[in-house]
Design an enzyme around this catalytic site. Structure first.
Site, PDB file in Angstrom:
ATOM      1  CE1 TYR A 153      -3.004   4.409  15.306  1.00 60.27           C
ATOM      2  CE2 TYR A 153      -1.717   7.184  13.826  1.00 60.27           C
ATOM      3  CZ  TYR A 153      -2.364   6.630  15.445  1.00 60.27           C
ATOM      4  OH  TYR A 153      -1.355   6.420  16.489  1.00 60.27           O
ATOM      5  CB  ALA A 154      -9.003   5.808  10.769  1.00 66.25           C
ATOM      6  CG  ASP A 169      -1.844  -1.044   1.374  1.00 69.93           C
ATOM      7  OD1 ASP A 169      -2.192  -1.699   0.461  1.00 69.93           O
ATOM      8  OD2 ASP A 169      -3.061  -1.244   1.749  1.00 69.93           O
ATOM      9  N   GLY A 170       2.234   0.855   0.398  1.00 65.67           N
ATOM     10  CA  GLY A 170       3.128   2.178   0.456  1.00 65.67           C
ATOM     11  C   GLY A 170       3.262   2.912  -1.101  1.00 65.67           C
TER      12      GLY A 170
END
Length: 427
Positions: A314-315, A175-176
């Site tokens: 992160y959320a 994903d990065g």
């Protein structure tokens, strides 16, 4: 409050079909918006005097991506909201150039990278790669591959602008790599095709084993896309250096001799903006404004402002809901709040958020954007967040709905449990 004429916000669809009022560079519009949104939370600015200056739905995203790609839209009058299943990629003319992004110094990606580049060269495509990719000794010392790389076009991040030269992007990694591709384009982003060669792969739906047929379909214009909303983030910091030094990307703002000079930096963020307490042991203490009104003070480890794409990053680890990328919304998620009632919320995409350090905060805060550009936020600094007009057109393996639920099941194991046994007829 200065009155904003309706004509200031009207967009002529014939002369500017892919722009929106929020992107208008008119100095008059920007000045009007600033005066319409006061940071004062006193009773003088009542709701009767306050008037919105943009739609709750957020700015209309551009539908052209790079030099040649655009999205087929539904005929006018049939649907107001674009049907996710009907979002299709097409080309104004056949694509000729492709940017290949590879995870740096990952030995497992060398062979896929070489195979893909050879295949694209055979397709008579102009291949763009980052200069530091070719500096990898495993590639630079491969004499058999040198005859291929000498025809590549190279660039350096933050130095070369390739936005008008690349027709589409292929990512090899996790994903990065998609987040990195987004950071390279501050305005229109070419279509992105991401192959799953990393660890998680929530945003990378393609299997490299079938890359030849998949890439050919994209070149032929036979592909579905999902528009991944980005956030336009403006970080304004007081210039505290004695010599007023600043880098080339900053814009100096002065208001006479009575107010300090300020530096402004703008970013396009695909996943999230994270404001946290940094190395300090004290609670983070920041004020959160929505359309100029103070809505709350965040006391805890920090706060996450994320896009629907970032809602599964992160959320979600901080307790937020998972939101489909086609939903026009912005997520606000506290990080370990020191309050049992501070729950994550979802606000319309059209609002303007501003985060500032509370006047009586014991320590500074830190902000990071998609995990990069980490910087300290002190008293007098501000972070303004709005929805960007320039989404990331991510090419789908099947379609936006199936790909998203497939990622939920495969990557996050969403709702995985042992199935309840059924009763026998005798029971």
């Amino acid at each position: 409050m200065e009155n904003c004429e309706a004509s200031d916000w009207t967009v002529n669809s014939e002369t500017r079909p892919y722009c929106c009022s929020a992107c208008d560079g008119s100095e008059k519009v920007l000045r009007c918006r600033t005066k319409a949104r006061s940071l004062s939370s006193s009773s003088d600015h009542s709701s009767a005097k306050f008037r919105r200056t943009q739609s709750l739905h957020g700015p209309s995203p551009v539908t052209t991506f790079g030099p040649k790609a655009y999205m087929l839209s539904n005929p006018k009058g049939i649907m107001y909201i674009q049907d996710p299943a009907s979002q299709r990629l097409t080309w104004s003319e056949p694509p000729k150039s492709v940017l290949v992004i590879k995870k740096i110094r990952d030995a497992s990606l060398l062979q896929p990278f070489k195979e893909l580049c050879i295949f694209l060269t055979q397709k008579s495509m102009i291949v763009y790669v980052e200069w530091k990719v070719l500096e990898d000794p495993a590639i630079a010392n491969d004499e058999s591959f040198t005859s291929i790389t000498k025809n590549f076009c190279t660039f350096r991040e933050d130095y070369d602008d390739i936005s008008s030269h690349v027709d589409f992007i292929i990512c090899l990694g996790g994903d990065g790599t998609l987040l990195y591709a987004s950071s390279l384009f501050q305005e229109s982003v070419p279509p992105v095709m991401a192959f799953h060669l990393g660890s998680l792969g929530f945003l990378t739906p393609f299997d490299f084993n079938t890359y030849q047929s998949q890439v050919t379909q994209v070149i032929d214009g036979n592909a579905a896309i999902v528009l991944r909303t980005r956030l336009k983030v403006k970080v304004v910091k007081e210039c505290r250096e004695k010599n007023g030094a600043m880098d080339e990307k900053s814009l100096m703002i002065t208001k006479g001799d009575t107010e300090p000079a300020r530096r402004t930096k703008q970013y396009q963020v695909l996943n999230e903006v994270v404001v946290d307490r940094g190395p300090s042991s004290y609670l983070s203490n920041v004020d959160l404004f929505l359309d100029g009104h103070l809505i709350t003070t965040v006391q805890g480890d920090g706060v996450i402002v994320s896009t629907p794409t970032g809602s599964t990053a992160y959320a979600v680890a901080a307790g937020a809901s998972m939101v489909h990328p086609n939903v026009p919304a912005t997520m606000i998620t506290p990080i370990c709040p020191h309050s049992l009632s501070f729950r994550p919320i979802i606000v319309p995409a059209g609002v303007e958020l501003k985060i500032m350090l509370c006047c009586d905060a014991r320590n500074t805060a830190w902000v990071s954007l998609d995990g990069r550009n980490r910087q300290e936020i002190s008293h007098g600094d501000s972070i303004t967040i709005t929805t960007s007009c320039f989404p990331v057109p991510s090419i789908c393996f099947r379609d936006p709905m199936n790909d998203w639920f497939e990622s939920l099941a495969e990557c996050l194991h969403w709702n995985v449990r042992k199935k309840q046994s059924h009763y026998e007829e005798d029971d």
